[in-house]
Design a protein around this motif. Structure first.
Motif: not given
Ligand code: EPU
Length: 303
Positions: A211-213, A216-218, A240-242, A259-261
């Motif tokens: 569920e976390y993934r 938080t991830q595409p 990357i977000e900052e 997710h920026g990575n």
């Protein structure tokens, strides 16, 4: 007989020529592999290795292709895939532990499912990681809460002289996102061990992790997961977000908004597009922080 005839005789329809790697990789990117073979066992594997080496042909072992970027010029050599063979999986309870003995082609998600159902503690760390066992060992797959090396007790390999070796204990050279054995060695099997706990408890942790993934991830768009390694003490996604780089796009390749990575393939991305995004991120990060980001995914093939 030449290489092609020999492979056809040995493997039949499990031998392919000029195979577009964009149909193989999770990124849905990559030029053609000159040859793609699907051995089913070690006997076939060693036969392929022998023939390739007699022709001085390069070989590349691939699992499910979830952590690689194949360049647009394709692969001038022979891709050896573990997708169709090497599928043996045994899971049992022994002395307060859940023990796994599996071949490299088994999917990590299948292992997670079987271990969780028996109550193997800590397996949730691996929940949601795509790919095969062989790939997961090779990359020391993991998350911020841990990595597969914590559970691996033995790895069986075939070395470049086609000798089978068992690596155990201190001779297991795990590093951050890497298993430091020569590139040409083939990981054929591994033994894993988990402390036995309550299945209900472990299954809940597994679904929380999934569920976390999801949150938080595409998903739904092709990618190869995180594109950079996290330097010590730094989360590349946050960085990357900052730096306001999320959403940056070069043709079909784009930094995920979620997710920026992650770099996602929005349609017809090429490896060139992805590498241009990588360069843009590296440049900005270098300017702003002085850091050089190392790639986490493996880049293979020709320009
Ligand atoms: N975060 C942001 N913005 C972002 C991305 C993340 O603020 O754009 C924050 C998150 O909210 C969280 C923290 O950064 O508080 C860490 O994010 P995450 O849990 O996603 O961890 P990560 O270090 O970015 C690692 C693995 C992933 C794995 C996740 C799951 C590496 C290089 N990456 O990512 O692995 O899925 O943990 O927890 O170790 C992969 O290997 O391909 C991969 C995706």
């Amino acid at each position: 007989m030449d290489f092609e005839e020999k492979m056809e005789e040995l493997l039949g329809e499990r031998f392919l020529m000029d195979y577009p790697m964009k149909e193989y990789t999770s990124f849905k990117i990559g030029g053609p592999a000159k040859y793609l073979v699907y051995p089913e066992n070690l006997m076939e594997l060693t036969e392929i290795m022998k023939e390739a080496s007699a022709e001085k042909m390069k070989t590349y072992v691939l699992g499910y292709g979830t952590n690689v970027l194949v360049k647009d010029g394709g692969i001038n050599g022979c891709v050896i895939s573990t997708k169709r063979g090497f599928q043996r999986l045994d899971v049992w309870e022994e002395g307060g532990h859940i023990v796994v003995s599996a071949e490299c082609g088994v999917s990590l998600s299948e292992i997670v499912k079987c271990v969780a159902e028996k109550g193997g503690e800590g397996v949730e760390i691996l929940a949601g990681i795509p790919g095969s066992l062989g790939g997961a060992v090779r990359m020391n797959a993991g998350t911020s809460s841990g990595e597969i090396s914590q559970f691996v007790k033995m790895v069986k390999i075939v070395d470049d002289k086609l000798k089978i070796k068992e690596l155990e204990g201190d001779s297991l050279p795990f590093k951050y996102r890497r298993f430091a054995i020569p590139k040409r060695w083939f990981i054929s099997e591994a033994y894993l061990s988990f402390k036995k706990g309550e299945p209900e408890h472990v299954l809940i942790k597994v679904s929380e992790q999934m569920e976390y993934r999801r949150r938080t991830q595409p998903h739904g768009r092709p990618s190869a997961g995180c594109i950079f390694k996290n330097p010590p003490g730094i989360k590349v996604g946050v960085l990357i977000e900052e730096l306001n780089l999320k959403g940056l796009r070069v043709r079909g390749a784009r930094i995920s908004e979620k997710h920026g990575n992650f770099v996602v393939n929005e349609g017809n991305a090429t490896a060139r597009d992805v590498l241009a995004v990588v360069d843009a991120i590296r440049k900005k990060v270098k300017e702003e922080t002085g850091l050089f980001l190392e790639m986490e995914i493996e880049v293979i093939g020709e320009e």
